[in-house]
Write an enzyme that holds these catalytic residues in place. Structure first.
Site, PDB file in Angstrom:
ATOM      1  NE  ARG A 103      -4.033   1.881   0.900  1.00  0.00           N
ATOM      2  CZ  ARG A 103      -5.272   2.188   0.214  1.00  0.00           C
ATOM      3  NH1 ARG A 103      -5.018   1.643  -1.451  1.00  0.00           N
ATOM      4  NH2 ARG A 103      -5.981   2.746   0.382  1.00  0.00           N
ATOM      5  CB  THR A 376      -9.320  -0.871  -7.857  1.00  0.00           C
ATOM      6  OG1 THR A 376      -9.067   0.221  -7.145  1.00  0.00           O
ATOM      7  CG2 THR A 376      -8.290  -2.014  -7.161  1.00  0.00           C
ATOM      8  CG  ASN A 396      -8.311   6.020  -4.751  1.00  0.00           C
ATOM      9  OD1 ASN A 396      -8.972   5.226  -4.375  1.00  0.00           O
ATOM     10  ND2 ASN A 396      -8.241   7.302  -3.924  1.00  0.00           N
ATOM     11  CG  ASP A 418      -8.279   5.323  -0.421  1.00  0.00           C
ATOM     12  OD1 ASP A 418      -9.479   5.625  -0.693  1.00  0.00           O
ATOM     13  OD2 ASP A 418      -7.938   4.170  -0.825  1.00  0.00           O
ATOM     14  CB  SER A 447      -7.085  -0.239   1.466  1.00  0.00           C
ATOM     15  OG  SER A 447      -7.641  -0.968   0.418  1.00  0.00           O
ATOM     16  N   GLY A 468     -13.495  -1.619  -7.121  1.00  0.00           N
ATOM     17  CA  GLY A 468     -14.661  -0.959  -6.708  1.00  0.00           C
ATOM     18  C   GLY A 468     -14.744  -0.403  -5.352  1.00  0.00           C
ATOM     19  N   GLY A 469     -13.624   0.257  -4.951  1.00  0.00           N
ATOM     20  CA  GLY A 469     -13.733   1.197  -3.796  1.00  0.00           C
ATOM     21  C   GLY A 469     -14.448   0.398  -2.615  1.00  0.00           C
TER      22      GLY A 469
HETATM   23  O1  DON Z   1      -7.869   0.853  -1.538  1.00  0.00           O
HETATM   24  C1  DON Z   1      -9.047   1.316  -1.779  1.00  0.00           C
HETATM   25  O2  DON Z   1      -9.848   0.845  -1.090  1.00  0.00           O
HETATM   26  C2  DON Z   1      -9.288   2.187  -2.855  1.00  0.00           C
HETATM   27  N1  DON Z   1      -8.163   3.005  -3.198  1.00  0.00           N
HETATM   28  C3  DON Z   1      -9.736   1.289  -4.109  1.00  0.00           C
HETATM   29  C4  DON Z   1      -9.989   2.122  -5.384  1.00  0.00           C
HETATM   30  C5  DON Z   1     -10.935   1.316  -6.399  1.00  0.00           C
HETATM   31  O3  DON Z   1     -11.365   0.218  -5.998  1.00  0.00           O
HETATM   32  C6  DON Z   1     -11.361   2.134  -7.337  1.00  0.00           C
HETATM   33  N2  DON Z   1     -11.951   1.333  -8.304  1.00  0.00           N
HETATM   34  N3  DON Z   1     -12.927   0.888  -8.826  1.00  0.00           N
END
Ligand code: DON
Length: 564
Positions: A103, A376, A396, A418, A447, A468-469
């Site tokens: 990370r 991501t 991100n 984040d 994350s 997917g955040g």
């Molecule tokens: O680490 C995380 O949770 C976020 N930065 C992930 C970002 C992400 O999945 C964007 N995409 N779809």
């Protein structure tokens, strides 16, 4: 003389790793395969093909995962990266369970209120776009840390990526659209115009050649990790930071370390679920959610029944409330993992659960425990030796900070967003947080990435993950429940419509294709529902009864599964 010849042969072999045989100008997308020797599922056909090529050459799943990530850094610049970070979870043939944390970190010059202006406003524009949004990249260190478990030399694993960058590849219609949509932002956030900027629109079949990136990859091939964190590449990163007002320093780069961590592991009805620990909330959230449904006979309710969706929504709400309060980099903040996953605690969390109506995020607070556009990408790999690897990696946002390091050819991340940049101020995924995830120099931002391996009878059974955040843990949760409880086929478990609740905002998000009757009854129960396009892009490999591998790449994207 003989010795000299041998030496020169060895030298030549080191100098020129085997060339890739992949045709980057003529390829198709493959969604599902069944294979006996090994399988890869990733967000891009060329990257999956690279992984497959490495497996065929005798590399193991870790080798293939490394090579696939490097290829993604070239062919999938939205999320594949050198300038970002990620997590690897593996179950090795010898039974070891591994978690590698690469990370990004807050730079040494970062400070808690760096995104709060003089009027007290939170400046999400600065945490999300341009130079100040970047954490210290971790990916290259992570790949080298992972390579201790591989069999092939790193120089061979990076070679296909070099060729894809140097010789180019044909872009798809979707990629052309994506690059065309990016043009204004690229011009805004770059100090030197990168190859992605083009005066006439990109179109399907255009060749994307990335010479600067090829040279960066070659420096890594020659000098190892120092080819990125020191020397020419480091110099180019620092120059870029200086031109654009970023704060990453040479020391930040030189001192970056990927960390080996103890995976977050728990049992669910005889399955052993291996996930990522802090600084990802993923493993812990999936643990909480699975345990909150475990004794409720969800299988009898039925897949996509109103009761099942409502129950899963309510456990998602409760887990995410805890995320906001208690989760952050455990090297800096004492995360009460045991308490948050204890049976007493989770039972108590569900005490006010009412199966007949919508919960309420004002009433459901984080539990009380003693205080101690997004893009991501995920890839799943397995080999016949018994190694299984799940990797989720990111910049991100899609294309990260949209800043490409001048002369080095790769996008930097915007992972600083984040962090909780101000208590209660949502990040780009609407997630809120406080002290646990406040900015501190050298700290990793919390994350949601959830690379996950499920073991059955102590052998790999599922390899799962998704982008997917904040929707990541809920999509992994649903994929697991779809298979372990509802007995769905792997393809249905991946591709059937999904839903998401994250406590705040208090809304249930569903995919457009979600069954209308279930939506109506949930609305009658009091849920505020928002429809959106695709949630997540799951790559799932399942080990079949006969030992073969079934790999499924999500139909929501151009994701691709290969095997042999
Ligand atoms: O680490 C995380 O949770 C976020 N930065 C992930 C970002 C992400 O999945 C964007 N995409 N779809």
């Amino acid at each position: 003389m003989k010795k000299l010849l041998l030496l020169s042969l060895v030298f030549t072999a080191c100098q020129s790793p085997k060339r890739s045989t992949i045709d980057a100008f003529n390829y198709t997308i493959q969604k599902e395969i069944i294979a006996g020797n090994g399988a890869v599922a990733s967000a891009h056909p060329l990257a999956s093909m690279v992984g497959l090529e490495i497996l065929r050459r005798g590399g193991n799943a870790i080798d293939a995962a490394i090579a696939t990530q490097l290829a993604l850094a070239v062919v999938y610049p939205n999320a594949g990266n050198l300038g970002g970070g990620g997590f690897l979870v593996a179950r090795l043939a010898n039974g070891d369970e591994v978690a590698i944390d690469y990370r990004e970190k807050a730079p040494g010059a970062a400070h808690r209120d760096m995104y709060i202006d003089s009027t007290g406003e939170a400046r999400t524009d600065l945490s999300q776009d341009g130079h100040l949004a970047s954490g210290v990249p971790g990916t290259v260190a992570g790949l080298f840390k992972s390579s201790q478990y591989g069999k092939l030399p790193f120089s061979e694993l990076i070679q296909p990526a070099i060729e894809l960058a140097e010789n180019g590849f044909a872009i798809t219609a979707r990629e052309a659209r994506s690059l065309n949509n990016l043009q204004d932002e690229l011009k805004k956030y770059n100090t030197m115009m990168p190859v992605f900027v083009k005066e006439t629109p990109w179109k399907e079949g255009d060749t994307l050649i990335q010479t600067d990136l090829a040279n960066t990859l070659k420096r890594i091939q020659t000098n190892g990790q120092a080819g990125f964190y020191e020397g020419e590449t480091a110099k180019l990163i620092i120059e870029e930071m200086k031109r654009g007002g970023g704060i990453i320093s040479l020391d930040d780069l030189k001192n970056y370390e990927a960390k080996q961590r103890k995976p977050h592991v728990f049992d669910y009805k005889g399955y052993r679920i291996v996930g990522m620990p802090m600084p990802s909330s993923g493993g812990l959230l999936v643990h909480q959610m699975m345990k909150m449904i475990e004794d409720r006979n969800i299988a009898a309710m039925g897949f996509h029944s109103t009761q099942a969706v409502q129950l899963m929504t309510e456990v998602e709400r409760r887990a995410f409330a805890d995320r906001a309060e208690y989760m952050g980099d455990a090297d800096f903040y004492n995360v009460p993992v045991d308490k948050l996953t204890s049976k007493e605690y989770l039972d108590q969390r569900m005490m006010d659960y009412d199966p007949t109506r919508a919960g309420n995020s004002v009433v459901t607070k984080p539990g009380i425990v003693a205080h101690e556009s997004e893009e991501t990408t995920h890839l799943s790999v397995i080999d016949k030796e018994g190694n299984a690897v799940a990797v989720t990696t990111t910049l991100n946002n899609s294309y990260g900070s949209r800043t490409v390091v001048g002369g080095a050819g790769f996008f930097m991340n915007d992972e600083m967003d984040d962090f909780s940049i101000k208590p209660g101020v949502p990040n780009m995924f609407g997630a809120v947080g406080g002290e646990a995830n406040a900015i501190h120099p050298g700290k990793r931002m919390l994350s949601s990435m959830t690379p996950t391996i499920v073991l059955k009878d102590n052998k790999p059974y599922l390899v799962v993950g998704t982008p997917g955040g904040t929707t990541i843990p809920t999509q992994v949760f649903q994929t697991l429940v779809n298979i372990l409880e509802f007995d769905l086929s792997t393809s249905d478990a991946v591709n059937k419509p999904k839903f998401h609740h994250q406590w705040l905002p208090d809304e249930l998000v569903i995919e457009k294709s979600f069954p209308g009757d279930v939506k109506d009854s949930l609305m009658q129960m009091g849920y505020k529902i928002r429809e959106r396009t695709a949630i997540g892009r799951v790559e799932c490999i399942k080990v079949l009864e006969d030992g073969r591998f079934e790999a499924v790449a999500d139909s929501r994207g151009e994701d691709d599964a290969r095997g042999f």
